[in-house]
Design an enzyme around this catalytic site. Structure first.
Site, mmCIF file in Angstrom:
data_model
loop_
_atom_site.group_PDB
_atom_site.id
_atom_site.type_symbol
_atom_site.label_atom_id
_atom_site.label_comp_id
_atom_site.label_asym_id
_atom_site.label_seq_id
_atom_site.Cartn_x
_atom_site.Cartn_y
_atom_site.Cartn_z
ATOM 1 N N GLY A 626 0.823 -1.205 0.000
ATOM 2 C CA GLY A 626 0.000 0.000 0.000
ATOM 3 C C GLY A 626 0.853 1.249 0.000
ATOM 4 O O GLY A 626 2.085 1.189 -0.142
ATOM 5 N N GLY A 628 1.112 4.987 2.164
ATOM 6 C CA GLY A 628 0.637 5.835 3.247
ATOM 7 C C GLY A 628 0.841 7.278 2.895
ATOM 8 O O GLY A 628 1.228 7.600 1.775
ATOM 9 N N SER A 629 0.592 8.154 3.857
ATOM 10 C CA SER A 629 0.704 9.579 3.554
ATOM 11 C C SER A 629 2.147 9.957 3.323
ATOM 12 O O SER A 629 2.432 11.002 2.788
ATOM 13 C CB SER A 629 0.110 10.402 4.688
ATOM 14 N N PHE A 630 3.094 9.121 3.747
ATOM 15 C CA PHE A 630 4.462 9.547 3.487
ATOM 16 C C PHE A 630 5.364 8.489 2.866
ATOM 17 O O PHE A 630 6.565 8.559 2.968
ATOM 18 C CB PHE A 630 5.065 10.235 4.708
ATOM 19 N N GLY A 631 4.811 7.543 2.163
ATOM 20 C CA GLY A 631 5.663 6.621 1.434
ATOM 21 C C GLY A 631 5.029 5.250 1.275
ATOM 22 O O GLY A 631 3.916 5.013 1.722
ATOM 23 N N VAL A 633 4.301 1.167 1.665
ATOM 24 C CA VAL A 633 4.183 0.264 2.804
ATOM 25 C C VAL A 633 4.481 -1.151 2.317
ATOM 26 O O VAL A 633 3.932 -1.591 1.314
ATOM 27 C CB VAL A 633 2.753 0.316 3.389
ATOM 28 N N LYS A 647 6.321 0.772 6.956
ATOM 29 C CA LYS A 647 6.052 2.014 6.230
ATOM 30 C C LYS A 647 7.350 2.800 6.134
ATOM 31 O O LYS A 647 7.929 3.177 7.152
ATOM 32 C CB LYS A 647 5.024 2.789 7.029
ATOM 33 N N ASP A 745 -6.786 13.233 9.021
ATOM 34 C CA ASP A 745 -6.803 12.596 7.700
ATOM 35 C C ASP A 745 -7.673 11.343 7.717
ATOM 36 O O ASP A 745 -7.290 10.290 7.228
ATOM 37 C CB ASP A 745 -5.364 12.265 7.271
#
Ligand code: NAG
Ligand code: NAG
Ligand code: NAG
Ligand code: NAG
Ligand code: NAG
Ligand code: NAG
Ligand code: NAG
Ligand code: NAG
Length: 909
Positions: A626, A628-631, A633, A647, A745
């Site tokens: 997946g 995430g908001s910063f990279g 996973v 993550k 978020d």
């Protein structure tokens, strides 16, 4: 005998037509600029166009052709670059429609300059209308609509004058008609060149004779005009043998070759090369079997084609890259015969821009508070104002001189940008949210009130020009800018920067403009010696009014020095202020790093992993599960066999190290069954990695909108259970943890499911702690995800728990309606889930509930859930419930639905 059969068939067939098609099913006829509805001489109902377009002015046009006087209304537009669009809702999104538009000029404005303009359908430029060539002008298209809206736009061309349109007609076509063209050449739009009723010499035939209201013209205008007269006979056939279902009136006439050897139609086409689709229709109206060869542009395409008596048939051809067309039938055994034909130009339909881009642009438009006319696709048929494209990629965006105030997170989604111009757009604070724009070559942020470089500019590896002049940048120039190898112009003029410039920037390929700063040179010594240079360079007052205030305040010492004129005094003041400033900065930087280091070490709750351990666990980052908001996973497996989600903070991500520290900090201190728990983290020099428990059920997004393999049909009771779980997690953040936490978020992709479908909230990277227990809000720059953003937070930048409630309300609406918060198709009023769903749900109109659960829910349960969802997305935050109330209502809705299922179970037994 035979004749009687034929007549019987004819009557049968005619009554069939009459009953089925006289209702004008699905016709829409717009009288552009008209005031009143009316019925014309063909018994077609016309309505004014006001419900389908919002721009343009109206006029009446009267003209005479020969002895016939005609009155029409028309709508005309400015010659600006903005598209002028009709948006026609389609009640069935998979139908083929005929779109016909009429354009009339007839010197309605008295200027005697007939306009030229483009007409587009969807993303394609479908035609160029030049009313000096002929006036009036008719265009007709066949389009396979795959959206719930059909946008038809007029687009001004340079020096082309004001676009004008008089009527617009939409007609559904028979199912499966014209499919050969669509199947062989997907993504094509058909533009009519010819539709000819062979052997017919009267006025055009249309509705009601053609139930689909196609217009069939006579063939008398073709030269050389055929030697034989048209052949007409009254016979009945069933035209539905042929998918296009040409009307029987059209098939009853034909052109038959009696004396000569060949029958030829020479058809002029557009001047430039084009691909064409050709249909020839034949009907066995003769008491024999005509048999002949068919040639297209001299090529034999069908040898010895035979027509059966009383049957109709059709031949389909495509010809690519032609500028002329001839259709020739050559005598073989008996008389060649043709009854009708159609010729269409096949136009390419450009692909649309990515939905991420479109959604980011919509959020940006919303944040400007202006109507930029950004609707439908940004690139095609013509780029939006302020935008330029290459293909379907948005490569340039110019929002200069617009009151933008901040660079929102959605700018980071415009991954294809090469040029970004935000000069004079009232930006302040740090340069942020641009780190992911790795294709960016030109960045203009000049004439704003930016104070800090931020940490992301170094990621813009293709940057060539960086214009930061006339801002309020403080401190030193970051050394990392030297890593931008292609940078050849760096404009830092008129800021409050101080030297020395880093040596990394000292290269022949880079031009640096640095005047108008406190002291900015490559030399480390010149500043103290050459104070006269600095003092002489009075900071320029910028042209942006808001800037003046800042400049005055901060440069007071220097300006004072300049006014007094005493070099000594100035030197003294300057040295002192510089010294004080520098010490303060160093102190701040030092204390910041040491604090965060110390904090990280003290987080005992979570385990610290080495980078090596992480590599091992993820088998060298093999499987991405997946984003995430910063990279990305990754899936990992710890030595004890436990599966984890790993993550990794990618350097390109728009959110900085701050969110990493933030998330470790928060997650280490909280544990709750409905929050994804942190197993540990790794923080080694460049590597910042979070290790979470792994949830095999995937995210709510997968379940609601996933591809077929992942998508599961969630029942209403499951959806309620998920909502209750997520609300519990959120309730804990808002009310159970100390300090309180605002998630910021909440969205479907941040709600994960475990093996047993229990839901947990994840991704606290953006969350904020509310340190003071009695604080009502936290002021922050707006972050979050398009479609879930609290509109009040957007406008006030004040964050409260009620912003999370708003986002959660959007999630509830998605669970109810089974659709995403923003969609880029559809009518403007269905674009936004919140605006669209609210009135229906308030009224208890559950026809908008997701098809998958329709008929399976208890109405009372749905009522409870939908009313609390609607309340949660109130625009006014004070009207929204707190998460505790939402949770209570959801629990009730869940209980009611459970009871309902039990009862229906018992009834079935
Ligand atoms: C005109 O159309 C209406 C329905 O739209 C139909 O009832 C009526 O019979 C038609 N009249 C004629 C003359 O065809
Ligand atoms: C067009 O004509 C109608 C009456 O036929 C009139 O009501 C309307 O005002 C006219 N529109 C313009 C723009 O002149
Ligand atoms: C067109 O309008 C003019 C003036 O409004 C009127 O005199 C004339 O009869 C109209 N013609 C038709 C065909 O409606
Ligand atoms: C819409 O299209 C589907 C098939 O594509 C068809 O079954 C249905 O009847 C159509 N509905 C309307 C209102 O035309
Ligand atoms: C429109 O057609 C006229 C006559 O053919 C031509 O002179 C003119 O250049 C055309 N206008 C444009 C914009 O192409
Ligand atoms: C058509 O062709 C056949 C065979 O080639 C010939 O017998 C006949 O005379 C021709 N008819 C005409 C009208 O040319
Ligand atoms: C053409 O087709 C007809 C009917 O199929 C047949 O009778 C005839 O012999 C064929 N003629 C030629 C030249 O192939
Ligand atoms: C002052 O600035 C000028 C040009 O801006 C430069 O030529 C000169 O060398 C500078 N003087 C000192 C002492 O640095």
């Amino acid at each position: 005998m035979e004749l009687r059969d034929a007549w019987a068939c004819f009557f049968l067939f005619y009554s069939f037509w009459f009953v089925t098609f006289c209702e004008q099913a699905g016709f829409l006829s717009l009288s552009c600029g008209g005031r009143k509805s009316f019925i014309d001489s063909n018994n077609i109902s016309w309505v004014p166009d006001t419900n389908y377009i919002t721009t343009g002015k109206t006029t009446n046009i009267t003209y005479t052709d020969g002895s016939v006087s005609t009155n029409v209304s028309a709508r005309f537009f400015s010659n600006s670059r903005r598209r002028k669009c009709y948006r026609i809702p389609m009640n069935n999104a998979t139908n083929l429609v005929l779109v016909r538009a009429n354009f009339v000029y007839k010197n309605y404005d008295g200027l005697a300059v007939p306009p030229t303009f483009s007409v587009s359908l969807g993303t394609s430029i479908a035609a160029t209308v030049n009313l000096s060539e002929h006036d009036p002008w008719t265009e007709e298209f066949l389009w396979m609509v795959n959206k719930d809206t059909l946008p038809l736009c007029l687009i001004a061309v340079s020096d082309g004058g004001s676009p004008v349109i008089s009527s617009l007609e939409i007609r559904p076509l028979p199912r499966a008609a014209y499919m050969n063209a669509m199947a062989d050449f997907p993504n094509k739009l058909l533009r009519k060149s010819y539709r000819i009723d062979c052997g017919y010499t009267g006025d055009s035939i249309r509705y009601p004779l053609d139930p689909f209201d196609r217009i069939w013209d006579s063939d008398t205008r073709f030269t050389p005009f055929h030697a034989t007269t048209g052949f007409s006979i009254q016979l009945g056939f069933n035209p539905s043998n042929v998918m296009e279902q040409p009307p029987v009136t059209v098939l009853q006439t034909g052109r038959v070759l009696a004396r000569r050897n060949t029958l030829t139609y020479n058809l002029p086409l557009d001047e430039e090369l084009g691909d064409y689709y050709i249909i020839l229709y034949f009907a066995g109206i003769l008491p024999l079997f005509p048999s002949f060869d068919v040639f297209i542009n001299g090529d034999l395409v069908k040898p010895n084609y035979t027509i059966m008596r009383s049957e109709i048939s059709a031949l389909y051809f495509t010809r690519k890259g032609i500028t002329r067309l001839s259709i020739t039938l050559k005598n073989n055994t008996f008389y060649p015969l043709i009854n009708a034909f159609e010729v269409y130009k096949m136009l390419h339909i450009p692909s649309e821009a990515s939905s991420t881009t479109v959604s980011a642009m919509q959020v940006i438009q919303q944040s400007t508070g202006l109507d930029l006319g950004w609707q439908d696709d940004p690139c095609s048929p013509s780029p939006w104002e302020n935008v330029n494209c290459q293909g379907n990629l948005v490569t340039s965006l110019d929002l200069s001189n617009i009151n933008l105030r901040s660079i929102g997170p959605t700018f980071g989604d415009l991954l294809d940008l090469k040029t970004l111009d935000l000069h004079n757009s009232s930006l302040s604070g740090e340069i942020q949210n641009l780190g992911s724009l790795q294709r960016l070559q030109i960045l203009n942020l000049s004439f704003n009130q930016l104070t800090s470089f931020g940490a992301e500019l170094e990621n813009l590896i293709n940057l060539r020009v960086l214009d930061l002049q006339n801002n309020s940048l403080k401190g030193t120039v970051p050394e990392s800018l030297g890593e931008l190898e292609d940078l050849h112009l760096l404009n830092l003029e008129n800021n409050r920067l101080e030297g020395p410039l880093p040596q990394t920037l000292n290269k022949p390929t880079l031009e640096i403009r640095a005047s108008g700063n406190l002291c900015l040179t490559f030399s480390t010594t010149t500043c103290d010696d050459a104070s006269s240079n600095s003092t002489n360079e009075t900071p320029q007052v910028t042209t942006v009014p808001e800037n003046q205030h800042n400049v005055h305040k901060h440069h007071l010492a220097i300006i004072l020095g300049a006014v007094v004129g005493g070099v000594t005094l100035a030197f003294l003041l300057l040295s002192i202020s510089l010294f004080l400033y520098k010490t303060k900065m160093q102190h701040e930087v030092a204390s910041h790093t040491s604090r965060s280091d110390r904090d990280m070490r003290n987080w005992g709750a979570a385990r610290v992993f080495s980078y090596k351990e992480i590599k091992l666990a993820t088998r060298n980052f093999k499987e991405i599960i997946g984003r995430g908001s910063f990279g990305p996973v990754y899936l990992g497996k710890l030595p004890d066999g436990k599966l984890v989600a790993v993550k990794v903070r990618s350097d390109k991500s728009q959110l900085g190290a701050d969110s990493f520290v933030n998330e470790v900090n928060i997650l280490s201190s909280i544990r709750h069954q409905n929050l994804v728990s942190l197993e540990g983290f790794c923080n080694e020099s460049k590597h910042q990695i979070l290790v979470y428990e792994y949830l095999p059920g995937g995210s709510l997004v997968d379940h609601l909108y996933g591809t077929k393999s992942k998508k599961t049909s969630l029942s209403w009771v499951r959806r309620l259970k998920i909502a209750v779980d997520a609300a519990k997690g959120l309730d804990y953040l808002h009310n159970g943890s100390e300090p309180r936490i605002i998630h910021r978020d909440i969205k479907c992709s941040n709600i994960l499911l475990d093996m047993d479908m229990n839901a947990k909230v994840c991704d606290l990277g953006l969350s904020k702690q509310v340190i003071h227990a009695d604080a009502t809000h936290v002021t922050t720059l707006v972050k979050g995800t398009a479609g879930y953003l609290d509109p009040e937070y957007y406008s006030t930048q004040q964050l409260t728990e009620r912003s999370d409630v708003y986002s959660f309300g959007v999630v509830l609406l998605e669970l109810i309606c089974g659709r995403e918060p923003l969609s880029h198709s559809g009518t403007p009023d269905s674009f936004n889930l919140v605006l669209w769903a609210k009135p229906y749900l308030q009224a208890g109109a559950y026809e908008i509930v997701d098809e998958d659960i329709r008929g399976t829910f208890d109405p009372l349960s749905m009522k409870k859930a939908s009313l609390i969802a609607v309340k949660s997305v109130e625009r006014d935050a004070s009207q929204r419930p707190c998460i505790g109330q939402v949770l209570a209502e959801l629990k009730e809705a869940y209980t009611i639905q459970l009871r309902f299922l039990e009862e229906s179970c018992q009834n079935n037994n």
